[in-house]
Design an enzyme around this catalytic site. Structure first.
Site, short mmCIF file in Angstrom:
data_model
loop_
_atom_site.label_atom_id
_atom_site.label_comp_id
_atom_site.label_asym_id
_atom_site.label_seq_id
_atom_site.Cartn_x
_atom_site.Cartn_y
_atom_site.Cartn_z
N ASN A 177 73.88 47.01 10.34
CA ASN A 177 73.84 48.33 10.17
C ASN A 177 72.60 48.86 10.10
OD1 ASN A 177 74.51 51.25 9.07
ND2 ASN A 177 75.04 50.16 7.00
N LYS A 192 71.87 52.20 9.83
CA LYS A 192 71.66 53.32 9.11
C LYS A 192 71.01 54.31 9.92
CE LYS A 192 71.87 50.39 5.05
NZ LYS A 192 71.77 50.26 3.61
N HIS A 208 81.47 52.94 3.67
CA HIS A 208 79.94 52.34 3.22
C HIS A 208 79.76 52.95 2.22
CE1 HIS A 208 75.93 51.37 3.01
NE2 HIS A 208 76.31 50.36 3.68
N GLU A 224 77.03 54.20 0.92
CA GLU A 224 76.37 55.38 1.23
C GLU A 224 77.37 56.53 1.58
OE1 GLU A 224 73.23 53.47 3.63
OE2 GLU A 224 72.82 52.45 1.79
N GLU A 280 80.23 44.78 -0.72
CA GLU A 280 78.87 45.30 -0.81
C GLU A 280 78.49 45.66 -2.08
OE1 GLU A 280 76.93 45.63 3.34
OE2 GLU A 280 77.68 47.69 2.67
N GLY A 323 69.77 47.00 -0.40
CA GLY A 323 68.51 47.47 -0.10
C GLY A 323 67.42 47.52 -1.09
N SER A 327 71.36 43.02 0.66
CA SER A 327 69.99 42.19 0.91
C SER A 327 70.25 40.76 1.42
CB SER A 327 69.42 42.21 -0.60
OG SER A 327 68.99 43.50 -0.93
P1 PGA Z 1 70.63 45.79 3.17
O1 PGA Z 1 71.91 46.80 3.65
O2 PGA Z 1 71.06 44.78 3.89
O3 PGA Z 1 69.68 46.64 3.38
O4 PGA Z 1 70.84 45.58 1.80
C1 PGA Z 1 73.09 46.31 3.74
C2 PGA Z 1 74.11 47.47 3.86
O5 PGA Z 1 74.21 48.71 3.37
O6 PGA Z 1 75.11 47.53 4.71
#
Ligand code: PGA
Length: 258
Positions: A10, A12, A96, A98, A167, A173, A213
């Site tokens: 992803n 982003k 997601h 976000e 998630e 993140g 992460s």
């Molecule tokens: P990350 O993000 O691996 O940077 O924690 C995962 C995601 O948001 O899909």
């Protein structure tokens, strides 16, 4: 029953068209070697057409991070599923955290978008997960089961038509990965819910990824958990070499399909 592993990047809101081209050109030779893993790259819209074109004859699925459920009309700023199919997109992220937290997408919106994607023959990767406060306050399962149930309502498809990604928001993140046991615990509970609300065939076919992460240093242990079928990866998938390491780890942990 064996489920195929899946490793998804992803990006982003990152990468120019040029950066996307370099990444995908480097990824494709490695992807072609990974015959036991499904791979997807969820890119920003500006480079998605180019990524779809470059991956067309490869095992990598070009994916959109967002879309709207209507096909066309007065929805300024949105893109539809037919528009994504027009440029060769094969898979979509839905819900997601976000999108949910920053852009206010609720369970009803996530459910409608998931149905629209499936109707059109795209593979939706539906994200669910709890905040730190919800986990600490004992509300984790209420939140996650509510999110899963909202998507299942009125959805009459086989388990291979949908992928879930668990998630936990506190792990995204932050470098603060869920332990492999926590990931297994949550994903095992989701599969149990699918078994109870649908049937064994559905629960055994649905792939459930872990995200939050994931990195080369922890992926093998996470992938070794019984119910974890793969990863949805942000930060550690931004560099192609690191994503290739994650794909390799998924390939190594995949059951041989011969
Ligand atoms: P990350 O993000 O691996 O940077 O924690 C995962 C995601 O948001 O899909």
């Amino acid at each position: 029953m064996t489920r195929r592993s899946m490793m998804a990047a992803n990006w982003k809101m990152n990468k120019t068209v040029r950066e996307a081209q370099d990444y995908v050109a480097a990824l494709i030779p490695h992807a072609t070697d990974a015959s036991n893993v499904d791979m997807a790259v969820f890119t920003p819209l500006t480079c998605l057409g180019e990524v779809a074109r470059m991956t067309e004859d490869s095992p990598v699925l070009a994916g959109a991070q967002n879309f709207y459920f209507e096909d066309s009309g007065a929805f300024t700023g949105e893109v539809s599923i037919p528009m994504l199919q027009d440029i060769g997109v094969k898979t979509v992220l839905v819900g997601h955290s976000e999108r949910r937290e920053v852009f206010g997408e609720d369970d009803a919106m996530v459910a409608r978008k998931t149905k629209r994607a499936i109707e059109a023959g795209l593979l939706p990767v539906v994200c669910v997960g709890e905040t730190k406060e919800e986990r600490d306050g004992g509300g984790m399962w209420d939140k996650v089961s509510g999110q899963v149930n909202a998507v299942l309502e009125g959805l009459d498809v086989g388990g291979d038509a949908i992928v879930f990604a668990y998630e936990p928001i506190w792990a995204i993140g932050t470098g603060d990965t869920a332990s492999p046991e926590d990931a297994q615990d949550a994903i095992g509970q989701i599969r149990k819910l699918l078994r109870e609300s649908r049937d064994d065939a559905f629960a055994d076919a649905v792939r459930i990824l872990y995200g939050g992460s994931v990195k080369p240093g922890n992926v093998a242990e996470i992938m070794s958990q019984e119910d974890v079928d793969g990863g949805l990866v942000g930060g550690a998938a931004l560099e192609v070499d690191s994503f290739v390491e994650l794909i390799q780890a998924a390939e190594d942990s995949a059951p041989d399909e011969e």
